[in-house]
Design a protein around this motif. Structure first.
Motif: not given
Length: 401
Positions: A354, A357-358, A361-362, A366, A368-369, A372-373, A401
Motif C-alpha cells: 500500500e 501504491r500510495a 498514485l501521488e 491522483d 485522493a487515492a 487513502a493508500a 487535493h
C-alpha cells in the motif's frame, strides 16, 4: 573485550560440542564461561590465551554438569578424560559446523534466528529478546526448545554430507539476511533500525565468507549488507523521522562501506553461478554510486530486477520491481506492475504494498487515492517511525487535493 568474547564464543562452543557431542549442555557451559570472563577480565586483565581460558572454564562447567546428572555412574570412569586444561584443545575452528547446526532445516526459522544469535553471535537471551520485541521468557523458551529439538533429533555436531552442504549454506545465508533485515528496518516498535543487529549480521557474514571464500553468493550477501548499511545514518533525521532514499543527504553515506561493497560485487558477480544476493548487491551498488537521486540508473536497476525475478521469483521481488518500473517508465506503468500482486495472499497485510501504491498514485497526480493508500499503509505497519512517515504523507496529500 565484548567484541573479543563474541568472536571467541562460537569457536569455544564448536570445540566443546565436537568433543562432547552435547550441544545443549555445551552451549549452557559457554554462556557461563562468557559471564565469568565479563566479570573477571576487567579486574584481572585479559589472559594471554583467552580462547584456552574460556575452553578451560566452560569445560569444567560441563564436567561438573555431567557429574551431577543421574547418569553420572556411567560417565564416572571417563569423567577425568573430559577435563579441559589450557592448551590441550586443538585450534581447529568449528564455527561453520556450528552455523550449519543452528540453521538445521528441522528447526523453525524463528528458532534458527535465535539460536544463531545466541550460539554463534554470543548475544544474551535478553539482547535477542529485545531485538525481536518479545519478552525474555518467551525468547528463553524458544532457545530452550531449539536446543531440545537438536538433542531429541540426535543431530550430530558434524559437517553435513557434501550433497547437502549447498542447501544448508543457503539456509545459513538466509538466516543472516533475516538478522540484517530486522536490524535495518525493525518490524515494530519505536526504533527505525537496530544498529547492533546489522553490525552483528555483517560480522557473522564476514566470518562465513572467510570460512567459505569460494562461495560467490556469500560474497554477494556481504556486499549487499555493506552497501545497504552504508545509508543508515542518512535514513532518519535528528528526531528519528524516516527519510526516503530519494530525499537522503548522500554526503552522510559511508563511503568506505560503499567502496568495499562495490569491490565485492566486482569480485563475485560473474565469477560463479549468479544468485539473488549478488543481483541485489549489484542493484544496491547502482543506488550507492549515483551522486544524486536523479542520476540513478533506473533502467539498469529495472533490468537487474527482471533477471532477479527469473532467478529468485517472489512477491517482494515483484514489489521492488514495480518501484523500479515506476521510476524507469513512469508511475502508471509502475501501478500496472504492482497490480501483479493483487490477490497475492503472501502479501496480505503487508503495508509496503500500500505504501508503494500510495507513492505511485501521488506521483501520477491522483491525490485522493494516494491519501487513502497512505492511510491504509499507516494503519497496517507496527513500526512507529514508518507509521509517522506514512501518516505525514497522508496528511500532505489530503491538503493538496
Amino acid at each position: 573485550m565484548e567484541q573479543l568474547l563474541r568472536e571467541l564464543a562460537p569457536q569455544v562452543l564448536g570445540a566443546l560440542a565436537r568433543r562432547y557431542g552435547q550441544f545443549d549442555a555445551a552451549e549452557d557451559a559457554v554462556q557461563e564461561a562468557l559471564l565469568a570472563a565479563a566479570t573477571q577480565w576487567p579486574a584481572e586483565g585479559v589472559p594471554d590465551n583467552p580462547r584456552s581460558w574460556l575452553l578451560a572454564v566452560a569445560g569444567r562447567r560441563l564436567v561438573d554438569e555431567f557429574r551431577s546428572e543421574s547418569a553420572r555412574r556411567r560417565r564416572e570412569e571417563n569423567v577425568f578424560q573430559l577435563d579441559v586444561e589450557p592448551g590441550t584443545v586443538t585450534s581447529r575452528d568449528d564455527t561453520l559446523t556450528l552455523l550449519f547446526l543452528c540453521c538445521h532445516p528441522s528447526l523453525s526459522p524463528p528458532s534458527q534466528l535465535a539460536l544463531t544469535l545466541r550460539a554463534v553471535g554470543g548475544l544474551s537471551t535478553a539482547e535477542i529478546a529485545s531485538a525481536f520485541l518479545v519478552p525474555e521468557s518467551t525468547m528463553a523458551q524458544r532457545i530452550s526448545r531449539a536446543k531440545q529439538k537438536i538433542k531429541s533429533s540426535g543431530l550430530s555436531f558434524t559437517m553435513p554430507p557434501s550433497a547437502e552442504r549447498a542447501e544448508r549454506l543457503r539456509v545459513v545465508r538466509q538466516v543472516l539476511y533475516l538478522v540484517f533485515n530486522e536490524g535495518y528496518t525493525t518490524s515494530g516498535g519505536e526504533a527505525l533500525q537496530r544498529a547492533d543487529l546489522t553490525a552483528e549480521a555483517i560480522r557473522l557474514t564476514r566470518m562465513l565468507r572467510t570460512l567459505t571464500p569460494e562461495d560467490t553468493e556469500t560474497g554477494g550477501l556481504l556486499a549487499l549488507m555493506l552497501l545497504t548499511d552504508a545509508r543508515r545514518e542518512a535514513r532518519s533525521d535528528s528526531q528519528g523521522a524516516l527519510i526516503p532514499l530519494d530525499e537522503q543527504d548522500r554526503s552522510r553515506w559511508n563511503t568506505a562501506q560503499i567502496a568495499e561493497g562495490v569491490a565485492l560485487v566486482s569480485a563475485t558477480l560473474g565469477k560463479g553461478p549468479v544468485g539473488p544476493y549478488q543481483l541485489q548487491a549489484a542493484i544496491a551498488a547502482l543506488h550507492d554510486e549515483a551522486k544524486t537521486a536523479d542520476a540513478t540508473d533506473w533502467p539498469q536497476i529495472l533490468a537487474l530486477y527482471e533477471v532477479l525475478e527469473r532467478v529468485s521469483p517472489g512477491p517482494v521481488v515483484t514489489l521492488n520491481k514495480a518501484v523500479a518500473v515506476g521510476w524507469a517508465r513512469g508511475p502508471l506503468a509502475g501501478l500496472a506492475a504492482l497490480g501483479e500482486l493483487d490477490g497475492d495472499e503472501r502479501m496480505a497485510g503487508n503495508h509496503r504494498v500500500e505504501a508503494v501504491r500510495a507513492h505511485l498514485l501521488e506521483r501520477a497526480g491522483d491525490r485522493a487515492a494516494a491519501h487513502a493508500a497512505y492511510k491504509k499503509a499507516a494503519a497496517m505497519t507496527t513500526s512507529v517511525p514508518e507509521q509517522r512517515y506514512l501518516t505525514l504523507r497522508a496528511s500532505l496529500t489530503a491538503s493538496e487535493h
